[in-house]
Design a protein around this motif. Structure first.
Motif, PDB file in Angstrom:
ATOM      1  N   ASP A  96       0.842  -1.208   0.000  1.00 31.35           N
ATOM      2  CA  ASP A  96       0.000   0.000   0.000  1.00 31.35           C
ATOM      3  C   ASP A  96       0.875   1.255   0.000  1.00 31.35           C
ATOM      4  O   ASP A  96       0.628   2.208   0.742  1.00 31.35           O
ATOM      5  CB  ASP A  96      -0.943   0.004   1.207  1.00 31.35           C
ATOM      6  N   LEU A  97       1.900   1.259  -0.852  1.00 31.40           N
ATOM      7  CA  LEU A  97       2.855   2.366  -0.852  1.00 31.40           C
ATOM      8  C   LEU A  97       3.166   2.828  -2.269  1.00 31.40           C
ATOM      9  O   LEU A  97       3.447   2.036  -3.162  1.00 31.40           O
ATOM     10  CB  LEU A  97       4.156   1.946  -0.154  1.00 31.40           C
ATOM     11  N   LEU A  98       3.115   4.148  -2.437  1.00 27.31           N
ATOM     12  CA  LEU A  98       3.534   4.815  -3.662  1.00 27.31           C
ATOM     13  C   LEU A  98       4.531   5.897  -3.265  1.00 27.31           C
ATOM     14  O   LEU A  98       4.281   6.676  -2.344  1.00 27.31           O
ATOM     15  CB  LEU A  98       2.331   5.436  -4.373  1.00 27.31           C
ATOM     16  N   VAL A  99       5.686   5.924  -3.939  1.00 27.16           N
ATOM     17  CA  VAL A  99       6.701   6.953  -3.698  1.00 27.16           C
ATOM     18  C   VAL A  99       6.907   7.725  -4.997  1.00 27.16           C
ATOM     19  O   VAL A  99       7.092   7.129  -6.060  1.00 27.16           O
ATOM     20  CB  VAL A  99       8.033   6.335  -3.232  1.00 27.16           C
ATOM     21  N   SER A 100       6.885   9.054  -4.912  1.00 27.93           N
ATOM     22  CA  SER A 100       7.037   9.886  -6.103  1.00 27.93           C
ATOM     23  C   SER A 100       8.032  11.006  -5.842  1.00 27.93           C
ATOM     24  O   SER A 100       8.248  11.430  -4.703  1.00 27.93           O
ATOM     25  CB  SER A 100       5.688  10.484  -6.524  1.00 27.93           C
ATOM     26  N   GLY A 101       8.664  11.482  -6.903  1.00 25.40           N
ATOM     27  CA  GLY A 101       9.597  12.602  -6.818  1.00 25.40           C
ATOM     28  C   GLY A 101       9.282  13.604  -7.903  1.00 25.40           C
ATOM     29  O   GLY A 101       8.803  13.239  -8.984  1.00 25.40           O
ATOM     30  N   GLY A 102       9.553  14.886  -7.617  1.00 26.06           N
ATOM     31  CA  GLY A 102       9.141  15.897  -8.574  1.00 26.06           C
ATOM     32  C   GLY A 102      10.124  17.027  -8.766  1.00 26.06           C
ATOM     33  O   GLY A 102      11.172  17.111  -8.112  1.00 26.06           O
ATOM     34  N   ALA A 103       9.748  17.939  -9.677  1.00 23.92           N
ATOM     35  CA  ALA A 103      10.552  19.127  -9.966  1.00 23.92           C
ATOM     36  C   ALA A 103      10.572  20.091  -8.793  1.00 23.92           C
ATOM     37  O   ALA A 103      11.422  20.983  -8.744  1.00 23.92           O
ATOM     38  CB  ALA A 103      10.014  19.812 -11.214  1.00 23.92           C
ATOM     39  N   ASP A 104       9.649  19.930  -7.841  1.00 21.20           N
ATOM     40  CA  ASP A 104       9.623  20.768  -6.647  1.00 21.20           C
ATOM     41  C   ASP A 104      10.644  20.335  -5.599  1.00 21.20           C
ATOM     42  O   ASP A 104      10.715  20.927  -4.509  1.00 21.20           O
ATOM     43  CB  ASP A 104       8.221  20.804  -6.035  1.00 21.20           C
ATOM     44  N   GLY A 105      11.422  19.281  -5.903  1.00 26.49           N
ATOM     45  CA  GLY A 105      12.443  18.796  -4.977  1.00 26.49           C
ATOM     46  C   GLY A 105      11.917  17.909  -3.877  1.00 26.49           C
ATOM     47  O   GLY A 105      12.678  17.481  -2.998  1.00 26.49           O
ATOM     48  N   LYS A 106      10.636  17.610  -3.906  1.00 30.11           N
ATOM     49  CA  LYS A 106      10.019  16.818  -2.844  1.00 30.11           C
ATOM     50  C   LYS A 106       9.937  15.338  -3.217  1.00 30.11           C
ATOM     51  O   LYS A 106       9.795  14.987  -4.396  1.00 30.11           O
ATOM     52  CB  LYS A 106       8.618  17.333  -2.537  1.00 30.11           C
ATOM     53  N   ILE A 107       9.976  14.514  -2.186  1.00 27.57           N
ATOM     54  CA  ILE A 107       9.663  13.093  -2.308  1.00 27.57           C
ATOM     55  C   ILE A 107       8.425  12.862  -1.458  1.00 27.57           C
ATOM     56  O   ILE A 107       8.416  13.203  -0.269  1.00 27.57           O
ATOM     57  CB  ILE A 107      10.815  12.223  -1.790  1.00 27.57           C
ATOM     58  N   ILE A 108       7.391  12.314  -2.060  1.00 34.09           N
ATOM     59  CA  ILE A 108       6.130  12.120  -1.344  1.00 34.09           C
ATOM     60  C   ILE A 108       5.824  10.640  -1.237  1.00 34.09           C
ATOM     61  O   ILE A 108       5.912   9.903  -2.228  1.00 34.09           O
ATOM     62  CB  ILE A 108       4.961  12.857  -2.033  1.00 34.09           C
ATOM     63  N   LEU A 109       5.467  10.211  -0.026  1.00 30.87           N
ATOM     64  CA  LEU A 109       5.037   8.839   0.228  1.00 30.87           C
ATOM     65  C   LEU A 109       3.517   8.846   0.358  1.00 30.87           C
ATOM     66  O   LEU A 109       2.956   9.640   1.125  1.00 30.87           O
ATOM     67  CB  LEU A 109       5.665   8.296   1.514  1.00 30.87           C
ATOM     68  N   TRP A 110       2.861   7.973  -0.405  1.00 32.16           N
ATOM     69  CA  TRP A 110       1.395   7.945  -0.458  1.00 32.16           C
ATOM     70  C   TRP A 110       0.872   6.583   0.009  1.00 32.16           C
ATOM     71  O   TRP A 110       1.492   5.555  -0.234  1.00 32.16           O
ATOM     72  CB  TRP A 110       0.898   8.159  -1.879  1.00 32.16           C
ATOM     73  N   SER A 111      -0.313   6.613   0.620  1.00 31.54           N
ATOM     74  CA  SER A 111      -1.096   5.401   0.818  1.00 31.54           C
ATOM     75  C   SER A 111      -1.977   5.231  -0.412  1.00 31.54           C
ATOM     76  O   SER A 111      -2.797   6.110  -0.708  1.00 31.54           O
ATOM     77  CB  SER A 111      -1.970   5.498   2.076  1.00 31.54           C
ATOM     78  N   ILE A 112      -1.789   4.138  -1.115  1.00 33.98           N
ATOM     79  CA  ILE A 112      -2.569   3.926  -2.336  1.00 33.98           C
ATOM     80  C   ILE A 112      -4.041   3.706  -2.004  1.00 33.98           C
ATOM     81  O   ILE A 112      -4.928   4.289  -2.632  1.00 33.98           O
ATOM     82  CB  ILE A 112      -2.016   2.723  -3.123  1.00 33.98           C
ATOM     83  N   GLY A 113      -4.303   2.863  -1.015  1.00 31.67           N
ATOM     84  CA  GLY A 113      -5.684   2.533  -0.676  1.00 31.67           C
ATOM     85  C   GLY A 113      -6.473   3.712  -0.146  1.00 31.67           C
ATOM     86  O   GLY A 113      -7.663   3.870  -0.451  1.00 31.67           O
ATOM     87  N   LYS A 114      -5.813   4.589   0.627  1.00 27.18           N
ATOM     88  CA  LYS A 114      -6.505   5.734   1.224  1.00 27.18           C
ATOM     89  C   LYS A 114      -6.359   7.007   0.395  1.00 27.18           C
ATOM     90  O   LYS A 114      -6.951   8.034   0.735  1.00 27.18           O
ATOM     91  CB  LYS A 114      -5.975   5.973   2.637  1.00 27.18           C
ATOM     92  N   SER A 115      -5.540   6.951  -0.644  1.00 27.73           N
ATOM     93  CA  SER A 115      -5.319   8.100  -1.532  1.00 27.73           C
ATOM     94  C   SER A 115      -4.888   9.344  -0.755  1.00 27.73           C
ATOM     95  O   SER A 115      -5.387  10.449  -0.977  1.00 27.73           O
ATOM     96  CB  SER A 115      -6.591   8.412  -2.343  1.00 27.73           C
ATOM     97  N   LYS A 116      -3.961   9.163   0.170  1.00 27.78           N
ATOM     98  CA  LYS A 116      -3.533  10.318   0.960  1.00 27.78           C
ATOM     99  C   LYS A 116      -2.020  10.292   1.160  1.00 27.78           C
ATOM    100  O   LYS A 116      -1.371   9.253   1.030  1.00 27.78           O
ATOM    101  CB  LYS A 116      -4.238  10.345   2.309  1.00 27.78           C
ATOM    102  N   ILE A 117      -1.487  11.459   1.484  1.00 27.05           N
ATOM    103  CA  ILE A 117      -0.053  11.595   1.710  1.00 27.05           C
ATOM    104  C   ILE A 117       0.303  11.075   3.097  1.00 27.05           C
ATOM    105  O   ILE A 117      -0.319  11.449   4.092  1.00 27.05           O
ATOM    106  CB  ILE A 117       0.372  13.069   1.575  1.00 27.05           C
TER     107      ILE A 117
END
Length: 595
Positions: free
Chosen positions: A349-370
């Motif tokens: 239940d984990l999604l990890v993303s990185g962006g041009a804003d310099g942030k790394i965000i960890l998400w709960s896939i099932g709950k759709s929240k950070i």
């Protein structure tokens, strides 16, 4: 002499030759009679089929006593004079073609060659992927006589996931012609001196012959470039598809705008504009037709499993798709700029993303929240990855950061020493591989916090890497692909793999797929040619559909046993399916997919 008799004679001679070779290698000539009899008793103990078969017993005794002339087959079937276990071992050195040829000799040979242990061995020799957990679960219930028993007992296995148990039930319910569960006759053929001529037992088993057949057909489609083309978004209830066939031996072009019904959307498309950093930090701007809820700009990264597909876009969103229907399930919003990379695991239940804003965000896939936001990089986060222990990230600030997955708010280590952007990273256990704009590929030991090796063979920036724990594959702006064996230090080079930058690639089990800014995806396989060393051979060339002309740059790709999924400068995801034409393959996707 007939062809069948020739085959029998050749096989008998090779069996006898093999036994003689074994005996001579152990210097049996110097062993006295008493010791030989003791050796025979030990062999007989390990071969149960000897006990009820005087013919086999006499044969082996003659060999062990040195009476080779009395041990000749003299036209007898090897299956009648050799222990079943020895013949199985001999057949294990045969190719699938040899086994299929032997099946045509006579009925007893046909029955013997349908022993699923033979085909299981042949399957694994091909190094084809397999979902071991699912196979083990299914195997644990195949000792039963009826499929109903398998299903009832599967519910009691608390260690198996609900999804695996459901899959076992589905596999047990398949029609007989597509069934993965079968029975084979484990023969114990008797000698001519025995009063019984038919002995054996039926054994329930996974149908490895059927699995081999399906994977062989799938390989043939890859070799000839036979696939179906699908796209996301689908604008309907399922992914729209069109059959692609080859032009020439390995290369074909796709011209499917009318078949997919997409030309109406392309008529008013504005001119595409491009801008990028010279080190490989691409930021492409595109004006596309607007589809509500779909990506509105370039798609930088895609990843999929057997059920879901995730995509990261310049429009600052991540989208979760139903992989088989081609429809959007959810949209994740949290980045303030382009989302450049991602990795997910639905089991965790984990999604990890990185962006041009310099942030790394960890998400709960099932709950759709950070769950967490990781800060620390001073530039764009170009790539991310995680395993059971670590989260890693590579950035345009020329560093790699290592985070504790269980307590990720503070980075454990910062890996430095680069003079260019970190464009791509790969993680396997405690080893990290990076590709940089400074032309290098580096191998790091995370726990020791040391750079193990620096590969300096690329002449321009490295834009893509793939790492399976043994092989490091890399590609970049010099248009070459290099594959390093970290155990031996050997390097395979594919010169001029593409006509433009190699932007993405993946290596797995001897297969390599590369994607480029030249608008093509190429499939490679390593083969040994007669009189030459192993070399990489082009298997197929896939060009993007012509309706995408002007936007034909491959940003990201991933492949499994059956499909290649790619994202492009356009807001479209392309899927090449090499198994669509094979009956029964859909039910086996989870069996073949190695998670």
């Amino acid at each position: 002499m007939s062809r069948r008799a020739n085959l029998l004679g050749e096989t008998a001679s090779s069996v006898l030759s093999s036994i003689e070779s074994i005996l001579s290698s152990h210097e049996f000539a110097s062993v006295n009679l008493e010791e030989r009899q003791e050796i025979y008793r030990r062999i007989a103990k390990n071969f149960p089929t000897l006990y009820s078969n005087p013919g086999r017993t006499a044969f082996l005794e003659n060999v062990l006593n040195g009476d080779v002339e009395d041990a000749e087959f003299n036209g007898h079937d090897p299956l009648e004079v050799l222990p079943y276990e020895i013949v199985l071992r001999i057949v294990s050195y045969c190719s699938a073609l040899d086994v299929l040829t032997a099946m045509r000799v006579k009925k007893s040979w046909n029955r013997f060659m349908r022993d699923m242990r033979i085909w299981q061995n042949l399957y694994h020799q091909k190094q084809w992927s397999i979902n071991k957990d699912l196979i083990d679960l299914l195997s644990s219930y195949i000792v039963r006589d009826h499929q109903a028993s398998l299903v009832e007992d599967a519910d009691k296995n608390l260690s198996a996931s609900a999804e695996d148990i459901a899959t076992v039930k589905e596999l047990c319910d398949l029609p007989s012609k597509n069934s993965i569960v079968t029975s084979f006759y484990c023969m114990e053929p008797t000698g001519r001196d025995s009063p019984s001529t038919k002995r054996g037992r039926w054994i329930n088993s996974i149908n490895w012959l059927y699995l081999y057949k399906i994977r062989h057909m799938l390989d043939a489609n890859w070799d000839h470039g036979n696939c179906w083309l699908g796209r996301f978004p689908s604008h309907g209830h399922r992914v729209q598809e069109s059959l692609i066939s080859t032009v020439g031996v390995n290369e074909f072009l796709l011209d499917t705008a009318y078949q997919l019904g997409l030309t109406e959307h392309m008529e008013d498309q504005n001119e595409v504009g491009f801008e990028w950093e010279s080190d490989g930090g691409d930021d492409i701007s595109i004006n596309d037709p607007v589809f509500p809820s779909h990506h509105l700009a370039s798609i930088y990264a895609v990843q999929f499993d057997n059920k879901y597909l995730f995509s990261a876009s310049k429009d600052s969103t991540i989208k979760m798709w139903d992989f088989h229907r081609g429809t959007i399930i959810d949209t994740f919003r949290g980045h303030s700029g382009s989302v450049l990379c991602l990795q997910f695991d639905t089991k965790e239940d984990l999604l990890v993303s990185g962006g041009a804003d310099g942030k790394i965000i960890l998400w709960s896939i099932g709950k759709s929240k950070i769950l967490s936001v990781l800060n620390g990089h001073a530039g764009r986060v170009m790539d991310v990855g995680f395993n059971d222990k670590y989260i890693i990230s590579g950035s345009q600030d020329r560093t790699i950061r290592v985070w504790d997955k269980n307590a990720p708010h503070v980075s454990l280590r910062v890996l430095e020493g680069y003079s260019g952007f970190i464009n791509r990273i790969g993680l396997h256990n405690n080893l990290v591989v990076s590709g940089s704009g400074d032309h290098t590929v580096r191998l790091w030991n995370v726990e020791a916090e040391e750079c193990v090796t620096v590969f300096k063979d690329h002449t321009r920036g490295v834009a893509a890497v793939s790492f399976d724990g043994k092989i490091v594959a890399s590609g970049g702006s010099d248009r070459t692909v290099r594959l390093y064996n970290i155990d031996t230090g050997e390097c395979d080079v594919i010169e001029n793999a593409h006509s433009k930058r190699v932007r993405s690639l993946q290596y797995s089990n001897g297969t390599l797929v590369t994607g480029s800014y030249d608008g093509t995806i190429k499939c490679w396989i390593k083969k040994e040619e007669p009189g030459r060393r192993w070399r990489w051979v082009l298997r197929a060339v896939l060009s993007l559909p012509r309706w995408m002309e002007g936007t034909m740059q491959v940003f990201s790709l991933q492949f499994d046993h059956r499909r290649i999924v790619a994202s492009t400068v356009a807001n479209t995801i392309i899927c090449y399916d090499f198994g669509k034409s094979i009956e029964g393959i859909d039910a086996l996707d989870r069996v073949f997919h190695k998670f």
